[in-house]
Design an enzyme around this catalytic site. Structure first.
Site, mmCIF file in Angstrom:
data_model
loop_
_atom_site.group_PDB
_atom_site.id
_atom_site.type_symbol
_atom_site.label_atom_id
_atom_site.label_comp_id
_atom_site.label_asym_id
_atom_site.label_seq_id
_atom_site.Cartn_x
_atom_site.Cartn_y
_atom_site.Cartn_z
ATOM 1 N N GLN A 149 1.005 -1.347 -0.012
ATOM 2 C CA GLN A 149 -0.079 -0.103 -0.113
ATOM 3 C C GLN A 149 0.664 1.270 -0.207
ATOM 4 O O GLN A 149 1.939 1.354 0.664
ATOM 5 C CB GLN A 149 -0.798 0.169 1.276
ATOM 6 C CG GLN A 149 -1.776 1.257 1.414
ATOM 7 C CD GLN A 149 -0.829 2.315 2.349
ATOM 8 O OE1 GLN A 149 -0.123 2.021 2.924
ATOM 9 N NE2 GLN A 149 -1.278 3.557 1.825
ATOM 10 N N LYS A 252 -8.026 2.094 -2.450
ATOM 11 C CA LYS A 252 -8.525 2.118 -1.279
ATOM 12 C C LYS A 252 -8.975 3.350 -0.584
ATOM 13 O O LYS A 252 -8.250 4.291 -0.548
ATOM 14 C CB LYS A 252 -7.419 1.337 -0.272
ATOM 15 C CG LYS A 252 -7.823 1.592 1.321
ATOM 16 C CD LYS A 252 -6.649 0.801 2.074
ATOM 17 C CE LYS A 252 -7.107 0.564 3.427
ATOM 18 N NZ LYS A 252 -6.685 1.978 4.257
ATOM 19 N N HIS A 276 -10.837 4.542 6.008
ATOM 20 C CA HIS A 276 -9.587 4.647 6.764
ATOM 21 C C HIS A 276 -9.573 4.456 8.423
ATOM 22 O O HIS A 276 -8.945 4.827 9.373
ATOM 23 C CB HIS A 276 -8.863 5.806 6.507
ATOM 24 C CG HIS A 276 -7.386 5.646 6.664
ATOM 25 N ND1 HIS A 276 -6.761 5.945 5.404
ATOM 26 C CD2 HIS A 276 -6.274 5.436 7.531
ATOM 27 C CE1 HIS A 276 -5.566 5.920 5.378
ATOM 28 N NE2 HIS A 276 -5.182 5.613 6.862
ATOM 29 N N ARG A 279 -10.217 7.115 10.445
ATOM 30 C CA ARG A 279 -9.022 8.008 11.030
ATOM 31 C C ARG A 279 -9.085 9.339 9.984
ATOM 32 O O ARG A 279 -8.028 10.039 10.337
ATOM 33 C CB ARG A 279 -7.989 7.288 11.099
ATOM 34 C CG ARG A 279 -7.862 6.202 12.088
ATOM 35 C CD ARG A 279 -6.879 5.257 11.753
ATOM 36 N NE ARG A 279 -5.378 5.400 12.197
ATOM 37 C CZ ARG A 279 -4.977 4.945 13.403
ATOM 38 N NH1 ARG A 279 -5.709 4.645 14.244
ATOM 39 N NH2 ARG A 279 -3.730 5.296 13.636
ATOM 40 N N ARG A 311 -15.423 -7.241 13.217
ATOM 41 C CA ARG A 311 -14.858 -7.731 14.600
ATOM 42 C C ARG A 311 -15.500 -9.211 14.795
ATOM 43 O O ARG A 311 -15.199 -9.451 15.892
ATOM 44 C CB ARG A 311 -15.485 -6.604 15.589
ATOM 45 C CG ARG A 311 -14.959 -5.459 15.391
ATOM 46 C CD ARG A 311 -13.364 -5.285 15.637
ATOM 47 N NE ARG A 311 -12.836 -3.831 15.651
ATOM 48 C CZ ARG A 311 -12.215 -3.327 14.508
ATOM 49 N NH1 ARG A 311 -12.203 -3.928 13.528
ATOM 50 N NH2 ARG A 311 -11.999 -2.170 14.564
HETATM 51 C C1 LIG Z 1 -2.761 1.819 13.403
HETATM 52 C C2 LIG Z 1 -3.321 2.109 12.187
HETATM 53 C C3 LIG Z 1 -2.495 2.306 11.019
HETATM 54 C C4 LIG Z 1 -2.882 2.369 9.578
HETATM 55 N N1 LIG Z 1 -1.966 2.676 8.662
HETATM 56 C C5 LIG Z 1 -2.524 2.759 7.381
HETATM 57 C C6 LIG Z 1 -1.680 2.884 6.143
HETATM 58 O O1 LIG Z 1 -0.486 3.214 6.478
HETATM 59 N N2 LIG Z 1 -2.035 2.956 5.135
HETATM 60 C C7 LIG Z 1 -3.618 2.846 5.057
HETATM 61 O O2 LIG Z 1 -3.962 2.816 3.533
HETATM 62 N N3 LIG Z 1 -4.450 2.652 5.974
HETATM 63 C C8 LIG Z 1 -3.820 2.695 7.158
HETATM 64 N N4 LIG Z 1 -4.808 2.450 8.238
HETATM 65 C C9 LIG Z 1 -6.161 2.007 7.931
HETATM 66 C C10 LIG Z 1 -6.368 0.588 7.745
HETATM 67 O O3 LIG Z 1 -5.886 0.059 6.412
HETATM 68 C C11 LIG Z 1 -7.859 0.093 7.649
HETATM 69 O O4 LIG Z 1 -8.493 1.011 6.550
HETATM 70 C C12 LIG Z 1 -8.648 0.372 8.864
HETATM 71 O O5 LIG Z 1 -7.921 0.138 9.972
HETATM 72 C C13 LIG Z 1 -9.825 -0.856 8.972
HETATM 73 O O6 LIG Z 1 -10.698 -0.536 9.976
HETATM 74 P P1 LIG Z 1 -10.591 -1.524 11.236
HETATM 75 O O7 LIG Z 1 -9.255 -1.055 12.087
HETATM 76 O O8 LIG Z 1 -11.671 -1.160 12.094
HETATM 77 O O9 LIG Z 1 -10.610 -2.831 10.855
HETATM 78 C C14 LIG Z 1 -4.323 2.404 9.690
HETATM 79 C C15 LIG Z 1 -5.196 2.034 10.511
HETATM 80 C C16 LIG Z 1 -4.425 1.859 11.829
HETATM 81 C C17 LIG Z 1 -5.457 1.464 12.943
#
Ligand SMILES: Cc1cc2nc3c(=O)[nH]c(=O)nc-3n(C[C@H](O)[C@H](O)[C@H](O)COP(=O)(O)O)c2cc1C
Length: 381
Positions: A149, A252, A276, A279, A311
């Protein structure tokens, strides 16, 4: 456990022996609770946090609660088959590992341990360009399929270099994250003064050494500015990405049908319906709520995946019924890694697999193909 700086840190990591063995944790929520006890507060908060008021973070899990499953009975559900194909690759189950930065925040082996766990589960691991292990080393850790990614950055030569390294290392797809034109603001990180330790940061973005080895040990990381996603990115850039490497593109961070249509027109091989993990834009819809519109807009032109708030096995069943070919799981994998390293991450994936198998049986499905939209209704008000 490595200590991680941050003025909000109140709790030190505890030794693993103090916790129940991963095999005794029964649900993913048990795993999260155990990880919360184990991790320094600033690290746990960094993992679990969402943007701003965390409305979207909460919405992701809540969206599953707003659906009910209408099971079919009297079907022969012996010998259930969870295997499926994602981008032409056989996987043992429709549950993949989402890309997340810095796995070594929670386990000394980091992405190497996650890679072994994903391989044991027979599934695809997506690693982030922000991985805390070099992408070449993750690639050789297991022979199982992996995706890289990245976000497109202003200096396209840097993006090109990363794509070429991924192709050379045997990655099977590039995941282009499109929901980060700017970084979401996460108040918990701001309050804690959370910072990724220098030795874990930008491991895959180090200047080549004099000998030209990319990201070699001892070379200096580039500045964060150089890896800041380009706010000028548009879907037209997908064409360029396709021209520089023969790898399928997984786009994504899409939540709308019209965006999904554009991504498909510009050559996406798959779309991940994602906010994301809550986030980025707070107030954005739950991924599950956005999924049917995206699946309808794409109409089979590319594969549709989703992540956010998955989950349990019934959550996976629900997402597949609403149009996802597979789901990606994020935080729970890191929580598993935090409590038991490779075995902990493997346990999380096994739990989801076993729960999905049981949910399929109880809903009258023997194979993944048996899961259809008729199984899910909105919850009665
Ligand atoms: C600690 C953390 C770091 C993440 N880093 C990235 C990243 O570097 N690139 C990205 O596309 N998504 C990142 N994400 C998003 C995840 O790929 C994903 O979309 C998300 O965690 C899915 O939701 P869930 O945690 O509820 O399963 C991150 C999420 C978390 C929690």
């Amino acid at each position: 456990m490595r200590r991680v700086g941050g003025k909000g840190e109140r709790r030190k990591g505890k030794e693993r022996g103090a916790e129940p063995s991963p095999a005794r944790l029964v649900t993913l929520h048990d795993v999260e609770r155990a990880a919360k006890r184990r991790l320094p507060k600033a690290v746990y908060d960094h993992l679990r946090s969402g943007a701003d008021a965390e409305r979207t973070l909460a919405a992701n899990e809540a969206a599953f609660q707003r659906r009910v499953l209408w099971p079919r009975t009297g079907r022969d559900v012996r010998g259930r088959e969870l295997a499926t194909r994602v981008l032409g690759v056989d996987v043992a189950m429709p549950i993949l590992v989402a890309p997340m930065g810095y796995h070594r925040l929670v386990d000394p082996e980091g992405e190497l341990a996650t890679a072994r766990a994903a391989a044991a589960a027979g599934t695809i691991l997506a690693i982030s360009e922000l991985a805390s292990v070099r992408l070449e080393d993750v690639a050789t850790a297991t022979p199982s399929p992996k995706w890289l990614q990245l976000c497109v950055v202003e200096d396209r030569a840097r993006t090109r270099a990363l794509v070429e390294r991924a192709a050379a290392a045997g990655y099977q797809a590039i995941v282009v994250t499109v929901d980060v034109p700017v970084l979401g603001r996460r108040p918990r990180d701001v309050r804690a003064g959370f910072a990724v330790p220098a030795e874990l940061a930008l491991v895959n973005h180090r200047e080549p050494t004099a000998e030209g080895a990319p990201g070699a040990e001892g070379s200096a990381p580039v500045g964060f500015d150089a890896v800041t996603p380009d706010a000028g990115f548009t879907f037209a850039d997908l064409e360029w990405l396709r021209s520089i490497a023969p790898l399928p593109l997984v786009v994504k961070g899409i939540l709308r049908g019209d965006d999904a249509d554009l991504a498909a027109r510009h050559g996406a091989a798959a779309i991940v319906v994602s906010n994301h993990g809550g986030r980025q834009l707070d107030g954005a819809p739950a991924s599950l709520d956005a999924l049917p519109e995206v699946a309808a807009a794409v109409a089979g032109r590319c594969e549709v995946l989703m992540d956010g708030g998955v989950r349990s096995g019934t959550d996976v069943l629900t997402a597949l019924a609403l149009g996802a070919r597979a789901v990606l799981v994020g935080r729970p994998v890191l929580y598993g890694l935090a409590i038991g390293g490779e075995a902990g991450a493997r346990r999380v994936l096994e739990m989801l697999r076993d729960e999905l198998s049981a949910a399929m049986a109880l809903a009258g499905c023997r194979t993944i193909e048996d899961i259809d939209a008729g199984l899910v209704h909105p919850a009665p008000r």
